[in-house]
Motif scaffolding. Structure first.
Motif, PDB file in Angstrom:
ATOM      1  N   ILE A 107       0.832  -1.198   0.000  1.00 39.83           N
ATOM      2  CA  ILE A 107       0.000   0.000   0.000  1.00 39.83           C
ATOM      3  C   ILE A 107       0.866   1.247   0.000  1.00 39.83           C
ATOM      4  CG2 ILE A 107      -0.202   0.028   2.532  1.00 39.83           C
ATOM      5  CD1 ILE A 107      -3.047   1.210   2.142  1.00 39.83           C
ATOM      6  N   PHE A 108       0.452   2.230  -0.791  1.00 36.90           N
ATOM      7  CA  PHE A 108       0.974   3.589  -0.643  1.00 36.90           C
ATOM      8  C   PHE A 108      -0.124   4.385   0.024  1.00 36.90           C
ATOM      9  CE2 PHE A 108       0.774   8.000  -1.853  1.00 36.90           C
ATOM     10  CZ  PHE A 108       2.010   8.443  -1.401  1.00 36.90           C
ATOM     11  N   ALA A 109       0.205   5.043   1.138  1.00 36.57           N
ATOM     12  CA  ALA A 109      -0.775   5.854   1.853  1.00 36.57           C
ATOM     13  C   ALA A 109      -0.204   7.231   2.127  1.00 36.57           C
ATOM     14  CB  ALA A 109      -1.180   5.186   3.163  1.00 36.57           C
ATOM     15  N   LYS A 116      -4.515   5.526   9.827  1.00 41.79           N
ATOM     16  CA  LYS A 116      -5.687   4.645   9.825  1.00 41.79           C
ATOM     17  C   LYS A 116      -5.304   3.235   9.381  1.00 41.79           C
ATOM     18  CE  LYS A 116      -8.998   8.358   8.770  1.00 41.79           C
ATOM     19  NZ  LYS A 116     -10.077   8.793   7.855  1.00 41.79           N
ATOM     20  N   ILE A 117      -4.304   3.139   8.544  1.00 43.99           N
ATOM     21  CA  ILE A 117      -3.799   1.832   8.133  1.00 43.99           C
ATOM     22  C   ILE A 117      -2.938   1.232   9.231  1.00 43.99           C
ATOM     23  CG2 ILE A 117      -2.433   0.585   6.410  1.00 43.99           C
ATOM     24  CD1 ILE A 117      -5.062   1.739   5.342  1.00 43.99           C
ATOM     25  N   GLU A 118      -2.141   2.067   9.857  1.00 42.48           N
ATOM     26  CA  GLU A 118      -1.275   1.615  10.954  1.00 42.48           C
ATOM     27  C   GLU A 118      -2.106   0.978  12.062  1.00 42.48           C
ATOM     28  OE1 GLU A 118       2.185   0.758  12.867  1.00 42.48           O
ATOM     29  OE2 GLU A 118       1.983   1.620  10.857  1.00 42.48           O
ATOM     30  N   LEU A 128       4.038  -4.469   2.549  1.00 41.20           N
ATOM     31  CA  LEU A 128       4.854  -3.316   2.177  1.00 41.20           C
ATOM     32  C   LEU A 128       4.051  -2.045   2.400  1.00 41.20           C
ATOM     33  CD1 LEU A 128       7.403  -2.072   0.902  1.00 41.20           C
ATOM     34  CD2 LEU A 128       6.395  -2.530  -1.354  1.00 41.20           C
ATOM     35  N   PHE A 129       4.601  -1.145   3.229  1.00 43.32           N
ATOM     36  CA  PHE A 129       3.910   0.089   3.610  1.00 43.32           C
ATOM     37  C   PHE A 129       4.769   1.286   3.203  1.00 43.32           C
ATOM     38  CE2 PHE A 129       2.508  -3.304   6.328  1.00 43.32           C
ATOM     39  CZ  PHE A 129       1.137  -3.108   6.480  1.00 43.32           C
ATOM     40  N   ILE A 130       4.249   2.105   2.287  1.00 45.11           N
ATOM     41  CA  ILE A 130       4.977   3.250   1.744  1.00 45.11           C
ATOM     42  C   ILE A 130       4.155   4.516   1.952  1.00 45.11           C
ATOM     43  CG2 ILE A 130       6.043   4.249  -0.316  1.00 45.11           C
ATOM     44  CD1 ILE A 130       6.195   1.431  -1.488  1.00 45.11           C
ATOM     45  N   THR A 131       4.825   5.606   2.304  1.00 44.81           N
ATOM     46  CA  THR A 131       4.140   6.883   2.479  1.00 44.81           C
ATOM     47  C   THR A 131       5.016   8.004   1.943  1.00 44.81           C
ATOM     48  OG1 THR A 131       2.975   8.318   4.057  1.00 44.81           O
ATOM     49  CG2 THR A 131       5.033   7.311   4.799  1.00 44.81           C
ATOM     50  N   GLU A 140       6.553   1.593  11.090  1.00 45.95           N
ATOM     51  CA  GLU A 140       7.611   1.481  10.097  1.00 45.95           C
ATOM     52  C   GLU A 140       7.042   1.654   8.691  1.00 45.95           C
ATOM     53  OE1 GLU A 140       9.794  -2.099  10.644  1.00 45.95           O
ATOM     54  OE2 GLU A 140      10.213  -1.714  12.758  1.00 45.95           O
ATOM     55  N   TRP A 141       7.239   2.839   8.163  1.00 50.42           N
ATOM     56  CA  TRP A 141       6.797   3.172   6.814  1.00 50.42           C
ATOM     57  C   TRP A 141       8.002   3.647   6.008  1.00 50.42           C
ATOM     58  CZ3 TRP A 141       1.638   3.368   4.827  1.00 50.42           C
ATOM     59  CH2 TRP A 141       0.661   2.935   5.735  1.00 50.42           C
TER      60      TRP A 141
END
Length: 537
Positions: A107-109, A116-118, A128-131, A140-141
Protein backbone atom coordinates in the motif's frame (compact mmCIF):
# COMPACT_ATOMS: atom_id res chain seq x y z
CA UNK A 1 -5.95 -5.77 -37.16
CA UNK A 2 -6.57 -6.57 -33.51
CA UNK A 3 -4.39 -4.80 -30.94
CA UNK A 4 -4.95 -5.40 -27.21
CA UNK A 5 -6.37 -2.44 -25.31
CA UNK A 6 -4.10 -1.76 -22.32
CA UNK A 7 -4.30 1.08 -19.80
CA UNK A 8 -0.50 1.42 -19.96
CA UNK A 9 -1.00 2.82 -23.47
CA UNK A 10 -2.28 6.12 -22.05
CA UNK A 11 0.94 7.16 -20.32
CA UNK A 12 3.04 5.58 -23.09
CA UNK A 13 1.33 7.81 -25.65
CA UNK A 14 1.68 10.94 -23.56
CA UNK A 15 5.41 10.31 -23.06
CA UNK A 16 5.92 9.69 -26.78
CA UNK A 17 4.27 12.87 -28.03
CA UNK A 18 4.11 15.23 -25.04
CA UNK A 19 7.26 14.31 -23.14
CA UNK A 20 8.49 17.88 -22.68
CA UNK A 21 5.01 19.30 -21.98
CA UNK A 22 3.81 20.01 -18.47
CA UNK A 23 1.76 17.08 -17.21
CA UNK A 24 1.15 17.69 -13.51
CA UNK A 25 0.89 20.69 -11.23
CA UNK A 26 1.48 19.14 -7.80
CA UNK A 27 0.03 20.24 -4.48
CA UNK A 28 3.64 20.67 -3.27
CA UNK A 29 4.26 23.39 -5.85
CA UNK A 30 6.34 21.07 -8.02
CA UNK A 31 5.65 20.74 -11.72
CA UNK A 32 6.33 17.62 -13.76
CA UNK A 33 6.54 17.08 -17.50
CA UNK A 34 5.25 13.86 -19.00
CA UNK A 35 8.84 12.61 -19.25
CA UNK A 36 9.29 13.26 -15.52
CA UNK A 37 5.90 11.79 -14.65
CA UNK A 38 6.75 8.68 -16.64
CA UNK A 39 10.17 8.34 -15.06
CA UNK A 40 8.70 8.47 -11.55
CA UNK A 41 6.06 5.89 -12.51
CA UNK A 42 8.81 3.62 -13.87
CA UNK A 43 10.75 3.94 -10.63
CA UNK A 44 7.61 3.10 -8.66
CA UNK A 45 7.21 -0.02 -10.81
CA UNK A 46 10.84 -0.96 -10.15
CA UNK A 47 10.42 -0.47 -6.39
CA UNK A 48 7.40 -2.76 -6.28
CA UNK A 49 9.00 -5.39 -8.52
CA UNK A 50 12.13 -5.47 -6.37
CA UNK A 51 9.89 -6.20 -3.36
CA UNK A 52 8.25 -9.14 -5.05
CA UNK A 53 5.07 -7.57 -6.43
CA UNK A 54 3.98 -9.48 -9.51
CA UNK A 55 1.28 -9.46 -12.15
CA UNK A 56 -2.12 -9.97 -10.52
CA UNK A 57 -1.05 -8.84 -7.03
CA UNK A 58 -3.25 -6.18 -5.44
CA UNK A 59 -1.64 -2.88 -4.45
CA UNK A 60 -3.71 -0.23 -2.67
CA UNK A 61 -3.45 3.55 -2.93
CA UNK A 62 -4.85 5.75 -0.15
CA UNK A 63 -4.27 9.29 -1.24
CA UNK A 64 -6.05 12.57 -1.94
CA UNK A 65 -5.64 13.99 -5.42
CA UNK A 66 -1.86 14.35 -5.47
CA UNK A 67 0.83 13.53 -8.02
CA UNK A 68 1.74 10.50 -5.93
CA UNK A 69 -1.59 8.89 -6.72
CA UNK A 70 -1.07 9.24 -10.47
CA UNK A 71 2.50 7.91 -10.25
CA UNK A 72 1.51 5.00 -8.03
CA UNK A 73 -1.45 4.03 -10.21
CA UNK A 74 0.64 3.78 -13.36
CA UNK A 75 3.55 2.27 -11.45
CA UNK A 76 1.24 -0.51 -10.26
CA UNK A 77 -0.49 -1.11 -13.59
CA UNK A 78 2.77 -1.19 -15.58
CA UNK A 79 3.58 -4.39 -13.65
CA UNK A 80 0.21 -5.92 -14.47
CA UNK A 81 -0.56 -5.66 -10.76
CA UNK A 82 -4.06 -4.58 -9.73
CA UNK A 83 -4.55 -0.97 -8.67
CA UNK A 84 -6.93 -0.78 -5.67
CA UNK A 85 -7.67 2.89 -4.85
CA UNK A 86 -9.23 3.45 -1.42
CA UNK A 87 -11.66 6.06 -0.17
CA UNK A 88 -9.63 8.30 2.15
CA UNK A 89 -12.63 9.18 4.33
CA UNK A 90 -13.16 5.72 5.78
CA UNK A 91 -12.36 4.34 9.23
CA UNK A 92 -9.65 1.85 10.25
CA UNK A 93 -12.30 -0.88 10.48
CA UNK A 94 -13.31 -0.14 6.90
CA UNK A 95 -9.71 -0.50 5.74
CA UNK A 96 -9.40 -3.74 7.68
CA UNK A 97 -12.33 -5.09 5.63
CA UNK A 98 -11.12 -3.75 2.26
CA UNK A 99 -7.48 -4.80 2.56
CA UNK A 100 -8.49 -8.29 3.63
CA UNK A 101 -11.22 -8.58 1.02
CA UNK A 102 -8.82 -7.70 -1.81
CA UNK A 103 -5.81 -9.50 -0.28
CA UNK A 104 -3.68 -6.37 -0.68
CA UNK A 105 0.10 -7.04 -0.62
CA UNK A 106 1.38 -3.46 -0.64
CA UNK A 107 0.00 0.00 0.00
CA UNK A 108 0.97 3.59 -0.64
CA UNK A 109 -0.78 5.85 1.85
CA UNK A 110 -0.56 9.62 2.12
CA UNK A 111 0.86 10.76 5.48
CA UNK A 112 -2.48 12.32 6.43
CA UNK A 113 -4.28 8.95 6.27
CA UNK A 114 -1.55 6.39 6.95
CA UNK A 115 -2.34 6.28 10.67
CA UNK A 116 -5.69 4.65 9.83
CA UNK A 117 -3.80 1.83 8.13
CA UNK A 118 -1.28 1.61 10.95
CA UNK A 119 -4.19 1.00 13.35
CA UNK A 120 -5.04 -2.28 11.59
CA UNK A 121 -1.60 -3.20 10.33
CA UNK A 122 -1.42 -6.47 12.27
CA UNK A 123 -4.82 -7.61 11.00
CA UNK A 124 -4.30 -7.29 7.23
CA UNK A 125 -2.24 -9.29 4.70
CA UNK A 126 -0.32 -6.20 3.55
CA UNK A 127 3.48 -6.46 3.85
CA UNK A 128 4.85 -3.32 2.18
CA UNK A 129 3.91 0.09 3.61
CA UNK A 130 4.98 3.25 1.74
CA UNK A 131 4.14 6.88 2.48
CA UNK A 132 5.24 10.36 1.43
CA UNK A 133 6.22 11.52 4.95
CA UNK A 134 7.25 8.65 7.27
CA UNK A 135 8.20 11.10 10.03
CA UNK A 136 4.53 12.08 10.31
CA UNK A 137 3.39 8.48 10.74
CA UNK A 138 3.77 6.07 13.64
CA UNK A 139 5.20 2.65 12.78
CA UNK A 140 7.61 1.48 10.10
CA UNK A 141 6.80 3.17 6.81
CA UNK A 142 9.15 3.67 3.88
CA UNK A 143 9.66 7.05 2.21
CA UNK A 144 8.39 7.03 -1.37
CA UNK A 145 10.60 9.90 -2.55
CA UNK A 146 13.72 8.27 -1.10
CA UNK A 147 12.78 4.96 -2.73
CA UNK A 148 12.24 6.58 -6.12
CA UNK A 149 15.50 8.51 -5.90
CA UNK A 150 17.60 5.46 -5.06
CA UNK A 151 15.93 3.10 -7.55
CA UNK A 152 16.74 2.92 -11.25
CA UNK A 153 13.71 3.21 -13.54
CA UNK A 154 14.32 -0.15 -15.21
CA UNK A 155 11.73 -2.89 -14.65
CA UNK A 156 10.34 -5.84 -16.56
CA UNK A 157 6.89 -5.14 -17.94
CA UNK A 158 5.04 -8.46 -18.26
CA UNK A 159 2.88 -9.50 -21.15
CA UNK A 160 -0.68 -8.41 -20.46
CA UNK A 161 -4.08 -9.27 -21.92
CA UNK A 162 -6.87 -6.74 -22.33
CA UNK A 163 -9.06 -9.13 -20.35
CA UNK A 164 -6.80 -9.06 -17.28
CA UNK A 165 -8.23 -7.34 -14.20
CA UNK A 166 -6.22 -4.16 -13.72
CA UNK A 167 -8.16 -2.29 -11.06
CA UNK A 168 -10.60 -3.01 -8.24
CA UNK A 169 -12.88 -0.11 -7.34
CA UNK A 170 -14.96 -0.51 -4.21
CA UNK A 171 -18.55 0.67 -4.26
CA UNK A 172 -19.30 3.59 -1.99
CA UNK A 173 -21.44 1.46 0.27
CA UNK A 174 -24.75 3.35 0.02
CA UNK A 175 -26.63 0.05 0.42
CA UNK A 176 -24.37 -2.04 2.67
CA UNK A 177 -20.84 -3.45 2.69
CA UNK A 178 -18.72 -2.25 -0.25
CA UNK A 179 -18.19 -4.68 -3.12
CA UNK A 180 -15.02 -4.79 -5.21
CA UNK A 181 -15.82 -3.92 -8.81
CA UNK A 182 -13.41 -5.72 -11.15
CA UNK A 183 -12.38 -3.73 -14.20
CA UNK A 184 -10.13 -4.95 -16.97
CA UNK A 185 -7.71 -3.22 -19.33
CA UNK A 186 -10.45 -3.40 -21.93
CA UNK A 187 -13.26 -1.91 -19.86
CA UNK A 188 -10.99 0.89 -18.58
CA UNK A 189 -9.56 1.69 -22.00
CA UNK A 190 -12.88 1.87 -23.80
CA UNK A 191 -14.46 3.83 -20.99
CA UNK A 192 -11.63 6.37 -21.06
CA UNK A 193 -12.13 6.79 -24.79
CA UNK A 194 -15.85 7.43 -24.23
CA UNK A 195 -15.01 9.98 -21.55
CA UNK A 196 -12.59 11.71 -23.91
CA UNK A 197 -15.24 11.96 -26.61
CA UNK A 198 -18.29 12.94 -24.57
CA UNK A 199 -16.43 15.34 -22.27
CA UNK A 200 -14.71 16.80 -25.32
CA UNK A 201 -11.27 16.47 -23.74
CA UNK A 202 -8.40 17.85 -25.84
CA UNK A 203 -4.65 18.12 -25.36
CA UNK A 204 -4.83 21.79 -24.39
CA UNK A 205 -7.26 21.12 -21.52
CA UNK A 206 -6.26 21.95 -17.96
CA UNK A 207 -8.11 19.59 -15.64
CA UNK A 208 -8.63 20.45 -11.97
CA UNK A 209 -8.89 17.45 -9.65
CA UNK A 210 -11.82 18.12 -7.33
CA UNK A 211 -13.37 14.71 -8.00
CA UNK A 212 -11.57 12.06 -5.89
CA UNK A 213 -9.11 9.98 -7.92
CA UNK A 214 -10.15 6.94 -5.91
CA UNK A 215 -13.72 7.17 -7.21
CA UNK A 216 -13.85 4.84 -10.21
CA UNK A 217 -10.33 6.02 -11.06
CA UNK A 218 -11.54 9.59 -11.13
CA UNK A 219 -14.32 8.61 -13.56
CA UNK A 220 -11.55 7.44 -15.88
CA UNK A 221 -9.78 10.79 -15.96
CA UNK A 222 -6.49 9.35 -14.70
CA UNK A 223 -6.46 7.68 -18.12
CA UNK A 224 -8.28 10.14 -20.38
CA UNK A 225 -6.50 13.33 -19.30
CA UNK A 226 -3.14 11.54 -19.41
CA UNK A 227 -3.63 9.77 -22.72
CA UNK A 228 -4.76 12.89 -24.57
CA UNK A 229 -1.71 14.80 -23.26
CA UNK A 230 -3.63 17.37 -21.19
CA UNK A 231 -2.57 18.84 -17.84
CA UNK A 232 -3.50 17.60 -14.35
CA UNK A 233 -3.85 20.19 -11.58
CA UNK A 234 -3.79 18.30 -8.28
CA UNK A 235 -5.50 19.15 -4.99
CA UNK A 236 -5.70 17.84 -1.44
CA UNK A 237 -9.46 17.88 -1.26
CA UNK A 238 -12.18 20.43 -1.86
CA UNK A 239 -11.48 23.98 -0.71
CA UNK A 240 -13.68 26.57 -2.41
CA UNK A 241 -11.18 29.41 -2.18
CA UNK A 242 -8.35 27.25 -3.50
CA UNK A 243 -10.51 25.99 -6.36
CA UNK A 244 -11.21 29.52 -7.60
CA UNK A 245 -7.55 30.43 -7.13
CA UNK A 246 -6.41 27.42 -9.15
CA UNK A 247 -8.95 28.11 -11.88
CA UNK A 248 -7.65 31.66 -12.31
CA UNK A 249 -3.92 31.01 -11.88
CA UNK A 250 -3.66 27.76 -13.85
CA UNK A 251 -6.22 28.69 -16.52
CA UNK A 252 -8.29 25.62 -15.70
CA UNK A 253 -10.74 24.61 -18.42
CA UNK A 254 -12.51 21.59 -16.95
CA UNK A 255 -13.49 19.99 -13.66
CA UNK A 256 -15.85 17.28 -12.43
CA UNK A 257 -17.61 17.13 -9.08
CA UNK A 258 -20.75 16.37 -7.13
CA UNK A 259 -23.51 19.04 -7.12
CA UNK A 260 -22.76 19.70 -3.45
CA UNK A 261 -19.36 21.08 -4.50
CA UNK A 262 -21.04 23.49 -6.91
CA UNK A 263 -23.33 24.69 -4.13
CA UNK A 264 -20.27 25.24 -1.95
CA UNK A 265 -18.60 27.25 -4.71
CA UNK A 266 -21.75 29.32 -5.12
CA UNK A 267 -21.86 30.16 -1.42
CA UNK A 268 -18.18 31.14 -1.46
CA UNK A 269 -18.59 33.31 -4.55
CA UNK A 270 -21.53 35.10 -2.95
CA UNK A 271 -19.39 36.00 0.05
CA UNK A 272 -16.15 36.76 -1.77
CA UNK A 273 -14.99 38.67 -4.82
CA UNK A 274 -13.52 35.89 -6.99
CA UNK A 275 -12.62 35.31 -10.61
CA UNK A 276 -14.56 32.32 -11.92
CA UNK A 277 -12.36 31.81 -14.99
CA UNK A 278 -8.78 32.24 -16.12
CA UNK A 279 -7.89 32.62 -19.78
CA UNK A 280 -9.69 29.41 -20.74
CA UNK A 281 -13.48 29.04 -20.92
CA UNK A 282 -14.73 26.67 -18.20
CA UNK A 283 -16.94 23.62 -18.35
CA UNK A 284 -18.05 21.35 -15.54
CA UNK A 285 -19.57 17.89 -15.32
CA UNK A 286 -21.60 17.00 -12.24
CA UNK A 287 -22.71 13.57 -11.05
CA UNK A 288 -23.51 11.58 -7.93
CA UNK A 289 -26.93 13.23 -7.69
CA UNK A 290 -29.11 15.37 -9.90
CA UNK A 291 -28.11 19.01 -9.57
CA UNK A 292 -31.00 21.33 -8.70
CA UNK A 293 -31.97 23.62 -11.57
CA UNK A 294 -31.05 26.63 -9.43
CA UNK A 295 -27.47 25.32 -9.15
CA UNK A 296 -27.21 24.75 -12.91
CA UNK A 297 -28.52 28.26 -13.54
CA UNK A 298 -25.96 29.68 -11.10
CA UNK A 299 -23.10 27.80 -12.77
CA UNK A 300 -24.04 28.96 -16.26
CA UNK A 301 -25.43 32.43 -15.65
CA UNK A 302 -23.21 33.63 -12.79
CA UNK A 303 -19.99 31.65 -13.30
CA UNK A 304 -20.19 31.56 -17.09
CA UNK A 305 -19.37 27.83 -17.18
CA UNK A 306 -20.88 25.24 -19.50
CA UNK A 307 -22.69 22.61 -17.43
CA UNK A 308 -23.41 18.99 -18.21
CA UNK A 309 -24.78 16.13 -16.15
CA UNK A 310 -23.21 12.68 -16.02
CA UNK A 311 -24.94 9.59 -14.78
CA UNK A 312 -23.13 6.43 -13.86
CA UNK A 313 -22.21 3.79 -11.33
CA UNK A 314 -19.00 2.27 -10.04
CA UNK A 315 -19.94 -0.90 -11.89
CA UNK A 316 -20.09 0.91 -15.23
CA UNK A 317 -16.89 2.88 -15.08
CA UNK A 318 -19.05 5.06 -14.34
CA UNK A 319 -20.41 6.55 -17.58
CA UNK A 320 -23.94 5.37 -18.44
CA UNK A 321 -25.40 8.56 -19.90
CA UNK A 322 -24.77 12.27 -20.25
CA UNK A 323 -26.70 15.46 -20.89
CA UNK A 324 -23.87 16.68 -23.16
CA UNK A 325 -26.35 16.71 -26.04
CA UNK A 326 -26.01 20.07 -27.71
CA UNK A 327 -28.48 19.32 -30.53
CA UNK A 328 -31.18 18.19 -28.11
CA UNK A 329 -30.95 21.23 -25.83
CA UNK A 330 -31.75 24.71 -27.10
CA UNK A 331 -29.38 27.01 -25.24
CA UNK A 332 -31.81 29.90 -25.69
CA UNK A 333 -34.83 28.07 -24.31
CA UNK A 334 -36.30 28.51 -20.85
CA UNK A 335 -36.32 24.75 -20.32
CA UNK A 336 -32.57 24.27 -20.90
CA UNK A 337 -31.77 23.98 -17.18
CA UNK A 338 -34.44 21.32 -16.70
CA UNK A 339 -33.02 19.38 -19.66
CA UNK A 340 -29.43 19.68 -18.47
CA UNK A 341 -30.48 18.30 -15.11
CA UNK A 342 -31.63 15.12 -16.83
CA UNK A 343 -29.23 12.22 -16.94
CA UNK A 344 -29.42 12.36 -20.73
CA UNK A 345 -28.66 9.76 -23.37
CA UNK A 346 -26.28 6.83 -23.68
CA UNK A 347 -22.74 7.36 -25.00
CA UNK A 348 -21.36 5.62 -28.06
CA UNK A 349 -21.34 1.81 -28.12
CA UNK A 350 -23.62 1.66 -25.09
CA UNK A 351 -27.19 0.42 -24.79
CA UNK A 352 -29.34 1.96 -22.07
CA UNK A 353 -32.99 1.05 -21.58
CA UNK A 354 -35.61 1.86 -18.97
CA UNK A 355 -37.63 -1.30 -18.43
CA UNK A 356 -40.70 -2.47 -16.55
CA UNK A 357 -40.97 -5.50 -14.25
CA UNK A 358 -41.04 -7.82 -17.27
CA UNK A 359 -37.92 -6.31 -18.82
CA UNK A 360 -39.84 -4.49 -21.56
CA UNK A 361 -38.96 -0.92 -22.55
CA UNK A 362 -41.28 1.67 -21.04
CA UNK A 363 -42.92 4.27 -23.31
CA UNK A 364 -40.99 7.48 -23.98
CA UNK A 365 -43.80 9.49 -22.44
CA UNK A 366 -41.85 11.08 -19.56
CA UNK A 367 -44.34 9.52 -17.14
CA UNK A 368 -43.92 5.75 -17.04
CA UNK A 369 -41.32 4.71 -14.47
CA UNK A 370 -38.96 1.78 -14.97
CA UNK A 371 -35.50 0.61 -13.94
CA UNK A 372 -32.40 1.68 -15.85
CA UNK A 373 -30.44 -1.24 -17.30
CA UNK A 374 -27.22 -0.89 -19.26
CA UNK A 375 -25.04 -2.91 -21.60
CA UNK A 376 -21.67 -1.73 -22.87
CA UNK A 377 -17.94 -2.31 -23.07
CA UNK A 378 -17.35 -0.11 -20.03
CA UNK A 379 -19.47 -2.31 -17.74
CA UNK A 380 -17.60 -4.39 -15.15
CA UNK A 381 -16.90 -8.09 -15.54
CA UNK A 382 -18.12 -8.75 -12.01
CA UNK A 383 -17.63 -8.23 -8.28
CA UNK A 384 -14.40 -9.45 -6.69
CA UNK A 385 -14.99 -12.98 -5.38
CA UNK A 386 -18.78 -12.43 -5.18
CA UNK A 387 -20.34 -14.58 -7.94
CA UNK A 388 -23.85 -14.54 -6.45
CA UNK A 389 -23.92 -10.73 -6.26
CA UNK A 390 -22.61 -10.59 -9.82
CA UNK A 391 -25.31 -12.96 -11.05
CA UNK A 392 -28.03 -10.89 -9.38
CA UNK A 393 -26.71 -7.62 -10.81
CA UNK A 394 -26.92 -8.90 -14.39
CA UNK A 395 -30.00 -11.09 -14.41
CA UNK A 396 -33.04 -9.53 -12.75
CA UNK A 397 -35.51 -7.88 -15.11
CA UNK A 398 -33.43 -8.53 -18.21
CA UNK A 399 -30.76 -11.21 -18.59
CA UNK A 400 -27.23 -10.07 -19.38
CA UNK A 401 -27.79 -6.38 -18.63
CA UNK A 402 -26.44 -4.55 -15.60
CA UNK A 403 -29.30 -3.46 -13.34
CA UNK A 404 -28.66 -0.08 -11.74
CA UNK A 405 -31.51 -0.05 -9.23
CA UNK A 406 -32.32 3.48 -10.40
CA UNK A 407 -35.88 4.30 -11.46
CA UNK A 408 -36.41 6.73 -14.32
CA UNK A 409 -38.70 8.11 -16.99
CA UNK A 410 -37.76 8.84 -20.62
CA UNK A 411 -38.78 11.86 -22.68
CA UNK A 412 -39.62 11.92 -26.39
CA UNK A 413 -35.94 12.33 -27.33
CA UNK A 414 -34.79 9.37 -25.24
CA UNK A 415 -33.31 11.52 -22.47
CA UNK A 416 -33.67 9.73 -19.16
CA UNK A 417 -34.53 11.41 -15.88
CA UNK A 418 -33.99 9.53 -12.64
CA UNK A 419 -36.97 9.65 -10.31
CA UNK A 420 -35.45 7.65 -7.48
CA UNK A 421 -33.44 4.69 -6.35
CA UNK A 422 -35.51 1.52 -6.31
CA UNK A 423 -35.32 1.57 -2.51
CA UNK A 424 -35.92 5.32 -2.22
CA UNK A 425 -39.24 5.54 -4.03
CA UNK A 426 -41.97 6.51 -1.57
CA UNK A 427 -45.21 4.52 -1.81
CA UNK A 428 -47.85 6.54 0.02
CA UNK A 429 -51.44 5.35 -0.09
CA UNK A 430 -50.64 3.33 -3.21
CA UNK A 431 -49.14 6.34 -5.03
CA UNK A 432 -45.48 6.36 -6.10
CA UNK A 433 -43.70 9.57 -5.08
CA UNK A 434 -40.26 10.55 -6.30
CA UNK A 435 -38.05 11.74 -3.45
CA UNK A 436 -35.91 13.56 -6.01
CA UNK A 437 -38.88 15.68 -7.12
CA UNK A 438 -39.52 16.63 -3.51
CA UNK A 439 -35.87 17.43 -2.89
CA UNK A 440 -35.76 19.64 -5.98
CA UNK A 441 -38.80 21.52 -4.72
CA UNK A 442 -37.25 22.18 -1.32
CA UNK A 443 -33.94 23.18 -2.93
CA UNK A 444 -35.79 26.05 -4.59
CA UNK A 445 -36.15 27.71 -1.19
CA UNK A 446 -33.23 29.93 -0.24
CA UNK A 447 -33.35 28.73 3.38
CA UNK A 448 -32.47 25.17 2.32
CA UNK A 449 -28.76 24.40 1.95
CA UNK A 450 -29.10 20.63 1.59
CA UNK A 451 -31.91 18.11 1.84
CA UNK A 452 -32.73 14.41 1.70
CA UNK A 453 -36.24 13.00 1.49
CA UNK A 454 -37.04 9.43 2.54
CA UNK A 455 -40.16 7.36 3.27
CA UNK A 456 -41.33 7.67 6.88
CA UNK A 457 -43.80 5.24 8.55
CA UNK A 458 -47.43 6.33 8.54
CA UNK A 459 -50.38 4.49 10.09
CA UNK A 460 -52.77 6.05 7.60
CA UNK A 461 -50.75 5.90 4.36
CA UNK A 462 -48.16 3.20 5.08
CA UNK A 463 -45.44 5.66 4.13
CA UNK A 464 -45.25 9.42 3.92
CA UNK A 465 -42.41 11.69 2.79
CA UNK A 466 -40.04 13.09 5.41
CA UNK A 467 -37.39 15.70 4.69
CA UNK A 468 -34.10 16.07 6.51
CA UNK A 469 -33.09 19.66 5.89
CA UNK A 470 -29.76 21.40 6.43
CA UNK A 471 -30.75 25.06 6.87
CA UNK A 472 -28.83 27.79 5.06
CA UNK A 473 -27.45 29.13 8.36
CA UNK A 474 -26.31 25.59 9.31
CA UNK A 475 -28.04 25.98 12.68
CA UNK A 476 -30.79 23.35 13.03
CA UNK A 477 -31.80 24.76 16.41
CA UNK A 478 -32.57 28.20 14.97
CA UNK A 479 -33.26 27.79 11.25
CA UNK A 480 -34.27 30.84 9.19
CA UNK A 481 -37.59 29.17 8.34
CA UNK A 482 -39.98 26.94 10.26
CA UNK A 483 -41.03 23.43 9.32
CA UNK A 484 -44.62 24.60 8.86
CA UNK A 485 -43.49 27.35 6.48
CA UNK A 486 -41.59 24.81 4.40
CA UNK A 487 -44.65 22.58 4.30
CA UNK A 488 -46.68 25.51 2.97
CA UNK A 489 -43.92 26.13 0.41
CA UNK A 490 -44.27 22.57 -0.92
CA UNK A 491 -48.07 22.74 -0.79
CA UNK A 492 -48.02 25.58 -3.32
CA UNK A 493 -45.81 23.60 -5.70
CA UNK A 494 -46.77 19.93 -5.41
CA UNK A 495 -49.79 17.71 -5.80
CA UNK A 496 -51.61 17.21 -2.51
CA UNK A 497 -50.45 13.64 -1.93
CA UNK A 498 -46.81 14.75 -2.37
CA UNK A 499 -46.82 17.57 0.17
CA UNK A 500 -44.14 17.15 2.84
CA UNK A 501 -45.62 17.35 6.32
CA UNK A 502 -42.63 15.92 8.20
CA UNK A 503 -39.49 18.02 8.28
CA UNK A 504 -36.48 17.65 10.54
CA UNK A 505 -33.66 20.19 10.60
CA UNK A 506 -30.14 18.72 10.88
CA UNK A 507 -26.62 20.12 10.81
CA UNK A 508 -25.45 17.69 8.11
CA UNK A 509 -26.51 14.69 6.03
CA UNK A 510 -24.65 11.38 5.97
CA UNK A 511 -22.66 11.26 2.73
CA UNK A 512 -20.05 9.22 0.94
CA UNK A 513 -16.72 10.81 0.02
CA UNK A 514 -18.08 11.57 -3.44
CA UNK A 515 -21.08 13.51 -2.18
CA UNK A 516 -23.77 10.83 -2.43
CA UNK A 517 -26.27 11.03 0.41
CA UNK A 518 -26.42 7.75 2.31
CA UNK A 519 -30.18 7.57 2.60
CA UNK A 520 -30.04 4.05 3.99
CA UNK A 521 -28.69 5.51 7.24
CA UNK A 522 -31.64 7.90 7.44
CA UNK A 523 -34.08 5.09 6.60
CA UNK A 524 -32.65 2.80 9.25
CA UNK A 525 -32.94 5.61 11.80
CA UNK A 526 -36.50 6.43 10.80
CA UNK A 527 -37.73 2.82 10.71
CA UNK A 528 -35.82 1.31 13.63
CA UNK A 529 -39.01 0.84 15.70
CA UNK A 530 -40.98 -0.74 12.82
CA UNK A 531 -41.21 -4.43 11.92
CA UNK A 532 -40.60 -3.75 8.24
CA UNK A 533 -40.53 -0.93 5.70
CA UNK A 534 -43.86 -0.86 3.89
CA UNK A 535 -42.35 -0.17 0.48
CA UNK A 536 -39.10 -1.93 1.40
CA UNK A 537 -37.43 1.47 1.11
Amino acid sequence: MEVPLLVTDFLDRARKYYGDQEAIVATTGERFTYDEFGDRADRFSAVLQARGIEKGDRVAVLDPNTHYHLEAAYGIMQLGAIHAPLNYRLTPDDYDYLLNDAGVKAIFADYEYAEKIEAVRDDVPTELFITNDPDAVEGEWEDVDALLEETDPEYDRPEMSEDDIITINYTSGTTGDPKGVCRTHRTESLHAQLVTIHHEITDDDVYLWTLPMFHVNGWGHIYAVTGIGAKHVCTRGVDAGQIFEDIAEEDVSFLCCAPTVLSMLGDYADANDVATEGENPMRVTAAGAAAPESVIEMVEEEFGWHFRQLYGATETGPLISTSATRRLIDEDSEERFALKKRQGIAPLATEVDVVDEDGDVVPWDDETIGEIVVKGNQVMDGYWEKPEATEEAFNDRREGWFHTGDLAVVNEHGMISIQDRDKDIIISGGENISSIELEDTLFDHEAVADVAVIPSPSEKWGETPKAFVVPSNEDPENPPISADELTEFTKARLAGYKVIHRIEFVDELPKTATGKIQKFELREQEWEDEDAMVGEG
